[in-house]
Scaffold this active site. Structure first.
Site, short mmCIF file in Angstrom:
data_model
loop_
_atom_site.label_atom_id
_atom_site.label_comp_id
_atom_site.label_asym_id
_atom_site.label_seq_id
_atom_site.Cartn_x
_atom_site.Cartn_y
_atom_site.Cartn_z
N ARG A 35 0.85 -1.19 0.00
CA ARG A 35 0.00 0.00 0.00
C ARG A 35 0.88 1.24 0.00
O ARG A 35 1.30 1.71 1.06
CB ARG A 35 -0.94 -0.04 1.21
CG ARG A 35 -2.12 -0.98 0.97
CD ARG A 35 -2.91 -1.20 2.23
NE ARG A 35 -2.10 -1.92 3.21
CZ ARG A 35 -2.49 -2.20 4.44
NH1 ARG A 35 -3.69 -1.81 4.86
NH2 ARG A 35 -1.71 -2.86 5.25
N ASP A 49 2.25 5.06 -0.23
CA ASP A 49 1.77 6.33 0.32
C ASP A 49 1.51 7.36 -0.78
O ASP A 49 1.91 7.17 -1.93
CB ASP A 49 2.84 6.92 1.26
CG ASP A 49 2.81 6.27 2.63
OD1 ASP A 49 1.74 5.74 3.02
OD2 ASP A 49 3.86 6.29 3.31
N TYR A 89 12.03 -2.05 -4.02
CA TYR A 89 11.83 -0.61 -4.16
C TYR A 89 13.07 0.06 -4.74
O TYR A 89 14.20 -0.37 -4.47
CB TYR A 89 11.53 0.04 -2.79
CG TYR A 89 10.13 -0.19 -2.30
CD1 TYR A 89 9.09 0.66 -2.68
CD2 TYR A 89 9.83 -1.26 -1.45
CE1 TYR A 89 7.79 0.46 -2.23
CE2 TYR A 89 8.54 -1.47 -1.00
CZ TYR A 89 7.52 -0.61 -1.39
OH TYR A 89 6.23 -0.81 -0.95
N ARG A 140 11.83 5.41 3.18
CA ARG A 140 12.07 6.85 3.29
C ARG A 140 12.85 7.21 4.55
O ARG A 140 13.60 8.19 4.57
CB ARG A 140 10.74 7.61 3.23
CG ARG A 140 10.11 7.54 1.83
CD ARG A 140 8.66 7.98 1.84
NE ARG A 140 8.53 9.32 2.38
CZ ARG A 140 7.36 9.83 2.79
NH1 ARG A 140 6.25 9.12 2.69
NH2 ARG A 140 7.32 11.05 3.26
#
Lengths: 255, 255
Positions: free
Chosen positions: B50, B52, B111, B202
Site C-alpha cells: 500500500r 503512500d 523498491y 524513506r
C-alpha cells in the site's frame, strides 16, 4: 556590457514553445521575465534553436546582455530562484565575448527523440515520449534512415511554414537505438546536424515509424526524399518525444 | 469466479496513495472504478504494497475477482481504456488460482529510490526524484547502509503509524549506485525484502542522505538502529523519489 551564455533545461509541456509570444507562455518569456527581476529590462535573449510547443530541452543555449559584472554562478542561482516554480532551469552559465552569439556561433545541434514502444499507454513518461503501441522493426528503420544522412535537399521533410533560406542541409548523424527501461522498450533517435529545418526531426521520425510499422518499404524514404515534395512525407509525429540535447560551439563556453 | 493478477504502473502525484479513501483520489479507487465499468460492483482489490501519497509504482501487483471468464489480455486493454486519462496503466495481467493473493502470496518487495544530485532543481524529473543540491559521498552512504542489511529490529526506521505486528524484519539488499543521466547524476537506492515497515525506505534514505552529506558518521546508522527508538532516526525523506518496482511470488504470474 557583459554577455552571458546560459544552458537551459525545460519541460516543454506548459509552453507554446521557446519563442516569446503575446499572451502565451514561452520559455524565452520566462527567462526574460526572470532577468527583469535582476536588472530592469526589457531583455531580449537569443537561442540556438527555437523549439516548438511541447518540445523539451536538456541543453538549449541562449545568451543575454547585462549591465553589471555578474559572477556567472551567482547569475545562474538568481535566475533559477526567479524561474520557480516553472519547469525551466538554468543548468550552466558562462561569461562570453560580446560578439559571441548563441545562434550564429553554433556549429551543431543535437536532438533526441524518444518512442515508448509498449502496449499500455505511458504514466510516468506521459508527455515525455511518443507512445507507439505496435511493434517496430528497428532494423528496417535504420535502413530507411540511411537514405537521409548526408547533404540533401530536404524539402519533403520541412514544414511549409519553414523560414530557412534553403532546404539543402547536411544531416551528420541519425542513429537509432533500442533502450530497455523500467517502463519497457524505448526507441531513441539521435540526430546531429549544423542546423535543422522546421519540423525536420518530427518529419523524419514520423516517416521512419511508418517504415518500422511495415507500412513503408525502407526504400520509400529515398523516393520521398528525391521527390522534394512536402506531400511525399510521412505523418509528422507529435512533439512531446523531442528533446534538444546539445548545441556545439567552436569553443564550448560550458566546458 | 475467476481471479486475475494485475501488474500496475502509476504516477503517484495525483493520488492520496494506493488505498481507497473517502473523497480522495486513490489508485485502488481508480482501478475499482474501472472494474465497475466492466462488471457491476462493488469491487474490492488487494495489493502487494500500500504505497503512500506521492509514491510511484512500476510494477505494483493487485488481484481482482470477476464473474465472467475474461481473456487476461482483453481485461488489461479494457481496464486501460477506462483508466484514461489517469496516470495509471495495467502493464501485465494473468489469470491465477482462486487462493492466490497479491499480498499474502508475495515473498518479496523491491523498491527503488531516486535522488537527483545536482545544483539546479529538476524540470522534466520534477515530482519523480528527490532533489539534493549538495554533493553526496556515496561510499560513506554505502558504509552506513551495511549496518541495515540483515535481520534487525527496525523500530527506529518505522513510522509511529506503522501497523505491522512486529518491527523485526530482514532486509535482503540495500545497494546504492551512481547513475549518470541526461539531467545529471542520479543516486539510486535499490532495496529488497520480504516486506517493509511503514516509511521504512524513506527513513533509510533520509538517514543515509545525512551520512552522504557528512552530517552523520556511517557508524551513527548502527547506533540509531541499536537505539530501537524512532527519535534516533534521521529525517524521513520526501515520497516522490520512491518507486515500487517489483513484487516476487513463488510462481510469478507474469513470467
Amino acid at each position: 556590457m557583459p554577455r552571458f551564455a546560459l544552458q537551459v533545461e525545460y519541460d516543454g509541456r506548459p509552453f507554446a514553445g521557446w519563442q516569446r509570444q503575446a499572451d502565451q507562455p514561452s520559455v524565452q518569456g520566462a527567462i526574460e521575465d526572470a532577468l527583469a527581476k535582476l536588472e530592469p529590462g526589457p531583455h531580449t535573449i537569443a537561442a540556438a534553436g527555437r523549439t516548438d510547443a511541447g518540445v523539451h530541452a536538456r541543453a538549449q543555449v541562449c545568451h543575454c546582455d547585462l549591465q553589471k559584472p555578474w559572477d556567472a554562478f551567482k547569475l545562474m542561482s538568481a535566475l533559477n530562484h526567479h524561474l520557480k516554480p516553472l519547469p525551466v532551469a538554468i543548468v550552466g552559465s558562462s561569461e562570453v565575448d560580446e560578439d559571441w552569439h548563441a545562434r550564429f556561433s553554433a556549429h551543431e545541434r543535437r536532438y533526441l527523440f524518444r518512442i515508448l514502444n509498449r502496449r499500455s499507454r505511458p504514466t510516468l513518461e506521459e508527455g515525455q515520449v511518443w507512445h507507439v503501441a505496435h511493434p517496430l522493426d528497428v532494423e528496417a528503420m535504420r535502413e530507411g534512415a540511411k537514405h537521409l544522412i548526408g547533404l540533401h535537399d530536404f524539402t519533403t521533410f520541412r514544414s511549409t511554414m519553414c523560414q530557412a533560406a534553403s532546404p539543402v542541409k547536411t544531416l551528420d548523424e541519425l542513429s537509432i537505438s533500442e533502450v530497455p527501461t523500467t517502463a519497457g522498450l524505448e526507441i531513441h533517435f539521435y540526430l546531429r546536424a549544423r542546423s535543422f529545418l522546421h519540423n525536420q526531426v518530427r518529419s523524419f521520425v514520423g516517416t521512419l515509424e511508418r517504415v518500422g510499422a511495415g507500412g513503408w518499404h525502407p526504400d520509400k524514404v529515398r523516393e520521398a526524399l528525391e521527390a522534394k515534395d512536402r506531400a511525399a512525407c510521412g505523418p509528422v509525429c507529435p512533439p512531446h518525444g523531442l528533446y534538444l540535447v546539445g548545441v556545439g560551439y567552436p569553443d564550448d563556453p560550458f566546458a
